[in-house]
Write an enzyme that holds these catalytic residues in place. Structure first.
Site, PDB file in Angstrom:
ATOM      1  N   ASP A  11       1.710   4.992   1.635  1.00  0.00           N
ATOM      2  CA  ASP A  11       1.528   5.942   2.735  1.00  0.00           C
ATOM      3  C   ASP A  11       2.140   7.277   2.331  1.00  0.00           C
ATOM      4  OD1 ASP A  11       0.522   3.894   4.588  1.00  0.00           O
ATOM      5  OD2 ASP A  11       2.563   3.119   4.485  1.00  0.00           O
ATOM      6  N   ASP A  48       9.683   4.126  12.935  1.00  0.00           N
ATOM      7  CA  ASP A  48      10.307   3.020  13.666  1.00  0.00           C
ATOM      8  C   ASP A  48      11.701   2.638  13.156  1.00  0.00           C
ATOM      9  OD1 ASP A  48       9.022   2.058  11.390  1.00  0.00           O
ATOM     10  OD2 ASP A  48       7.794   0.574  12.445  1.00  0.00           O
ATOM     11  N   ASP A 101       0.856  -1.184   0.000  1.00  0.00           N
ATOM     12  CA  ASP A 101       0.000   0.000   0.000  1.00  0.00           C
ATOM     13  C   ASP A 101       0.894   1.238   0.000  1.00  0.00           C
ATOM     14  OD1 ASP A 101       0.945   0.184   2.628  1.00  0.00           O
ATOM     15  OD2 ASP A 101      -0.786  -0.898   3.399  1.00  0.00           O
TER      16      ASP A 101
HETATM   17  P1  ATP Z   1       3.606  -2.500   5.164  1.00  0.00           P
HETATM   18  O1  ATP Z   1       4.333  -3.024   3.999  1.00  0.00           O
HETATM   19  O2  ATP Z   1       3.213  -3.544   6.142  1.00  0.00           O
HETATM   20  O3  ATP Z   1       2.489  -1.533   4.837  1.00  0.00           O
HETATM   21  P2  ATP Z   1       4.797  -0.136   6.313  1.00  0.00           P
HETATM   22  O4  ATP Z   1       6.216   0.143   6.704  1.00  0.00           O
HETATM   23  O5  ATP Z   1       4.218   0.721   5.247  1.00  0.00           O
HETATM   24  O6  ATP Z   1       4.733  -1.664   5.940  1.00  0.00           O
HETATM   25  P3  ATP Z   1       2.603   0.748   7.930  1.00  0.00           P
HETATM   26  O7  ATP Z   1       2.036   0.088   9.129  1.00  0.00           O
HETATM   27  O8  ATP Z   1       1.799   0.902   6.705  1.00  0.00           O
HETATM   28  O9  ATP Z   1       3.946  -0.049   7.619  1.00  0.00           O
HETATM   29  O10 ATP Z   1       3.119   2.165   8.407  1.00  0.00           O
HETATM   30  C1  ATP Z   1       3.614   3.160   7.525  1.00  0.00           C
HETATM   31  C2  ATP Z   1       4.807   3.858   8.134  1.00  0.00           C
HETATM   32  O11 ATP Z   1       4.428   4.500   9.352  1.00  0.00           O
HETATM   33  C3  ATP Z   1       5.961   2.953   8.516  1.00  0.00           C
HETATM   34  O12 ATP Z   1       6.809   2.670   7.444  1.00  0.00           O
HETATM   35  C4  ATP Z   1       6.639   3.752   9.602  1.00  0.00           C
HETATM   36  O13 ATP Z   1       7.442   4.765   9.052  1.00  0.00           O
HETATM   37  C5  ATP Z   1       5.472   4.395  10.325  1.00  0.00           C
HETATM   38  N1  ATP Z   1       4.997   3.558  11.438  1.00  0.00           N
HETATM   39  C6  ATP Z   1       3.982   2.672  11.415  1.00  0.00           C
HETATM   40  N2  ATP Z   1       3.825   2.070  12.603  1.00  0.00           N
HETATM   41  C7  ATP Z   1       4.745   2.602  13.425  1.00  0.00           C
HETATM   42  C8  ATP Z   1       5.085   2.417  14.796  1.00  0.00           C
HETATM   43  N3  ATP Z   1       4.431   1.543  15.549  1.00  0.00           N
HETATM   44  N4  ATP Z   1       6.098   3.166  15.297  1.00  0.00           N
HETATM   45  C9  ATP Z   1       6.746   4.059  14.533  1.00  0.00           C
HETATM   46  N5  ATP Z   1       6.487   4.269  13.253  1.00  0.00           N
HETATM   47  C10 ATP Z   1       5.490   3.566  12.684  1.00  0.00           C
HETATM   48 MG    MG Z   2       2.188   0.699   4.536  1.00  0.00          MG
END
Ligand code: ATP
Ligand code: MG
Length: 425
Positions: A57, A134, A55
């Site tokens: 962001d 994170d 997805d």
């Molecule tokens: P995925 O491929 O699972 O979507 P993602 O890295 O995009 O992985 P998301 O949960 O969509 O994960 O979150 C988007 C972004 O928001 C992350 O890449 C990170 O930068 C930030 N983020 C999300 N959750 C946290 C957390 N618990 N603590 C700190 N930063 C977070």
């Molecule tokens: Mg994501």
């Protein structure tokens, strides 16, 4: 605060072709309205790793109300983190306003005594937002204005080295949000990244903080871990770092006394990973049935020494296991119901009378229950003959099936002799 390394378009591999049209629409509209607009998080990371993002962001300096104003198809969600969802049919683009670092309580922020962030809605600029993220590989900002990547934390180098590194001091960052430990394991296994030493060493110390997390969130994270396509690796990592026991203590205890209970989870996750690779559907109930089976069997044995009938002992054991488990991981009712059915079927599968067999074969849960039986065989339970019998039965039809059922009446039932029944007239 700090200056980022800027990777110009010619110095990185994030091309607009890899970004969804809807995400580009949102980025461009924010940009044209005079806001800063960056693709951030998993999408940038995954494209750099040559993978298709799950997805998209977006991070911006537009406030939530300004985002709402700009996109008619948007709404605000979340409490802990307030963000906007912009919806295009089935695709949802997540748009978050830059967050600022804050010490203690402030308007919009809230921190528990243990250091855990309860609410995090103090807004800031990009050079503050980056420190809230994170891992370094999740903190890369792709700028829609000039297509460069801004890197404050060495994330591009970490992608190249394939390392997963927490931003800042693990002690602080895990206390703020213990779920980051589970995210570390998910990203490391799914993306084949090596967890850096400091990020990994703190798992042991802070694993118990997972008990503070809302059960619904732990359910979501569990599913993401087990349904990532690398569920087996994730499970093994959770066990290795002592985190599994904080999520599924009853299951963890059952592994100690019964190796087959552990092997059953391994078999179930291997099966799930395989199905996902083939783009086949997976039912979450199946994994929970495997994880909690050993715990249920253990409890059931305790009831069986009293004079309670077997089916009642099973029901009581299942009740106990679920009521304790959902306090930690909120497995929804619709899944626990299916888990019960799969379990309940295990006893029924050993009854090979015509009446039973016909009923079972036509049942909605037959397939799942039969698959589960085969996993138990794989895990080392002495049920191979029974499993083979059901396999063969399904390959036959008509008269052959009939005669197989008739012959089976003389077969042992789970080690016990089948009670002789009066022939049906
Ligand atoms: P995925 O491929 O699972 O979507 P993602 O890295 O995009 O992985 P998301 O949960 O969509 O994960 O979150 C988007 C972004 O928001 C992350 O890449 C990170 O930068 C930030 N983020 C999300 N959750 C946290 C957390 N618990 N603590 C700190 N930063 C977070
Ligand atoms: Mg994501």
């Amino acid at each position: 605060m700090s200056t980022p390394t800027i990777y110009k378009r010619s110095q990185h591999s994030v091309s607009r072709k890899r970004i969804s049209e809807n995400a580009l629409k949102v980025l461009n509209r924010l940009d044209r309205a005079g806001y800063k607009a960056f693709l951030v998080g998993g999408a940038v990371r995954d494209i750099l790793l040559e993978r298709d993002p799950k997805d998209f962001d977006i991070a911006t300096n537009a406030r939530p109300d300004q985002i709402l104003e700009l996109f008619r198809n948007s709404r605000l969600i979340g409490r802990r983190f307030r963000l906007a969802h912009v919806r295009f049919g089935r695709e949802v683009i997540e748009v978050a306003t830059f967050r600022a670092r804050h010490e203690g309580e402030k308007d919009g922020a809230s921190i528990a005594d243990t250091g855990r962030i309860i609410r995090d809605n103090v807004y800031g600029d990009i050079d503050e937002d980056v420190w809230r993220r994170d891992f370094t590989v999740n903190a890369l900002y792709y700028n829609i204005r000039d297509h460069s990547i801004l890197d404050y934390v060495g994330g591009v180098e970490d992608v190249r080295r394939r390392e997963l590194r927490l931003i800042g001091d693990p002690a602080v960052r895990y206390r703020e949000d213990p779920v980051r430990m589970l995210r570390a394991i998910r990203f490391a296994t799914k993306l084949k990244l090596k967890i850096d030493d400091a990020t990994e060493e703190a798992f042991n110390r802070y694993g118990m903080l997972l008990s503070e997390i809302a059960p619904a969130r732990l359910f979501d994270e569990s599913l993401k871990l087990f349904h990532s396509g690398h569920g087996l690796e994730a499970f093994e990592a959770l066990c290795k770092y002592g985190l599994f026991g904080h999520l599924y203590p009853l299951a963890d205890q059952s592994f100690g006394s019964d190796r087959r209970a552990y092997k059953l989870v391994v078999a179930a996750l291997r099966n799930t990973d395989h199905r996902l690779k083939q783009s086949q559907s997976v039912n979450p109930a199946f994994i929970f049935a495997a994880i909690l089976w050993g715990a249920m069997v253990k409890r059931r044995a305790r009831f069986l020494v009293t004079e309670i009938p077997e089916s009642e002992a099973f029901r009581l054991a299942a009740d106990e296991v679920f009521s304790e488990q959902i306090k930690i991981v909120a497995i929804p009712r619709r899944f626990t119901t299916t888990v019960r059915e799969i379990w309940h079927f295990q006893a029924r599968l050993s009854k090979r009378t015509r009446k039973h067999v016909e009923k079972l074969l036509g049942h909605l849960r037959f397939r799942a229950a039969y698959d589960f039986l085969l996993l138990r065989v794989e895990a080392g339970e002495p049920l191979k003959e029974l499993g083979d019998w059901w396999t063969k039965l399904q390959e036959l039809d008509g008269v052959d099936r009939e005669s197989m059922i008739t012959e089976s009446r003389a077969l042992p039932r789970n080690g016990r002799r089948l009670r002789t029944k009066r022939k049906r007239t």
